[in-house]
Design a protein around this motif. Structure first.
Motif, PDB file in Angstrom:
ATOM      1  N   ASP A 130       0.854  -1.186   0.000  1.00  0.00           N
ATOM      2  CA  ASP A 130       0.000   0.000   0.000  1.00  0.00           C
ATOM      3  C   ASP A 130       0.883   1.226   0.000  1.00  0.00           C
ATOM      4  O   ASP A 130       0.978   1.963   0.963  1.00  0.00           O
ATOM      5  CB  ASP A 130      -0.913   0.008   1.229  1.00  0.00           C
ATOM      6  N   VAL A 131       1.539   1.486  -1.117  1.00  0.00           N
ATOM      7  CA  VAL A 131       2.487   2.580  -1.227  1.00  0.00           C
ATOM      8  C   VAL A 131       1.738   3.859  -1.557  1.00  0.00           C
ATOM      9  O   VAL A 131       0.860   3.879  -2.414  1.00  0.00           O
ATOM     10  CB  VAL A 131       3.532   2.286  -2.327  1.00  0.00           C
ATOM     11  N   ARG A 135       5.775   6.915  -5.082  1.00  0.00           N
ATOM     12  CA  ARG A 135       6.141   6.023  -6.184  1.00  0.00           C
ATOM     13  C   ARG A 135       6.916   6.796  -7.234  1.00  0.00           C
ATOM     14  O   ARG A 135       6.647   7.965  -7.480  1.00  0.00           O
ATOM     15  CB  ARG A 135       4.889   5.412  -6.807  1.00  0.00           C
ATOM     16  N   PRO A 136       7.868   6.170  -7.917  1.00  0.00           N
ATOM     17  CA  PRO A 136       8.596   6.847  -8.989  1.00  0.00           C
ATOM     18  C   PRO A 136       7.635   7.296 -10.094  1.00  0.00           C
ATOM     19  O   PRO A 136       6.609   6.664 -10.346  1.00  0.00           O
ATOM     20  CB  PRO A 136       9.548   5.779  -9.522  1.00  0.00           C
ATOM     21  N   LEU A 137       7.989   8.377 -10.781  1.00  0.00           N
ATOM     22  CA  LEU A 137       7.138   8.929 -11.828  1.00  0.00           C
ATOM     23  C   LEU A 137       6.836   7.902 -12.914  1.00  0.00           C
ATOM     24  O   LEU A 137       5.700   7.773 -13.356  1.00  0.00           O
ATOM     25  CB  LEU A 137       7.794  10.175 -12.436  1.00  0.00           C
ATOM     26  N   ALA A 138       7.834   7.154 -13.353  1.00  0.00           N
ATOM     27  CA  ALA A 138       7.617   6.155 -14.396  1.00  0.00           C
ATOM     28  C   ALA A 138       6.582   5.121 -13.960  1.00  0.00           C
ATOM     29  O   ALA A 138       5.758   4.675 -14.757  1.00  0.00           O
ATOM     30  CB  ALA A 138       8.929   5.471 -14.753  1.00  0.00           C
ATOM     31  N   ASP A 139       6.579   4.755 -12.690  1.00  0.00           N
ATOM     32  CA  ASP A 139       5.621   3.789 -12.174  1.00  0.00           C
ATOM     33  C   ASP A 139       4.219   4.389 -12.136  1.00  0.00           C
ATOM     34  O   ASP A 139       3.237   3.719 -12.438  1.00  0.00           O
ATOM     35  CB  ASP A 139       6.049   3.329 -10.779  1.00  0.00           C
ATOM     36  N   ARG A 140       4.111   5.657 -11.778  1.00  0.00           N
ATOM     37  CA  ARG A 140       2.809   6.320 -11.723  1.00  0.00           C
ATOM     38  C   ARG A 140       2.214   6.513 -13.118  1.00  0.00           C
ATOM     39  O   ARG A 140       1.001   6.504 -13.279  1.00  0.00           O
ATOM     40  CB  ARG A 140       2.912   7.671 -11.019  1.00  0.00           C
ATOM     41  N   LEU A 141       3.053   6.699 -14.140  1.00  0.00           N
ATOM     42  CA  LEU A 141       2.565   6.948 -15.492  1.00  0.00           C
ATOM     43  C   LEU A 141       2.365   5.673 -16.311  1.00  0.00           C
ATOM     44  O   LEU A 141       1.744   5.707 -17.366  1.00  0.00           O
ATOM     45  CB  LEU A 141       3.546   7.866 -16.237  1.00  0.00           C
ATOM     46  N   ARG A 142       2.868   4.556 -15.839  1.00  0.00           N
ATOM     47  CA  ARG A 142       2.770   3.286 -16.576  1.00  0.00           C
ATOM     48  C   ARG A 142       1.312   2.863 -16.705  1.00  0.00           C
ATOM     49  O   ARG A 142       0.564   2.874 -15.730  1.00  0.00           O
ATOM     50  CB  ARG A 142       3.547   2.216 -15.816  1.00  0.00           C
TER      51      ARG A 142
END
Length: 56
Positions: free
Chosen positions: A9-10, A15-22
């Motif tokens: 439950d992060v 979270r890194p930007l790349a992870d949020r935009l994926r």
């Protein structure tokens, strides 16, 4: 008593930007219709639920 936070439950902001935009779904992928359309290679693999490993 406070509950121990789960590792899964992060907080979204951490979270890194790349992870949020994926994209989370295949419909979230923009473009690449030649690969993702229903009659394209990846589209057919998803429809038949038979995924193979590939390098793009």
């Amino acid at each position: 008593m406070s509950e121990t936070p789960s590792l899964f439950d992060v907080d979204d902001a951490s979270r890194p930007l790349a992870d949020r935009l994926r994209p989370r779904t295949l419909q979230g992928v923009v473009g690449q219709d030649h690969l993702l359309a229903a009659d394209a290679p990846i589209g057919r693999m998803v429809d038949t639920q038979r995924l193979v490993s590939m390098v793009l």
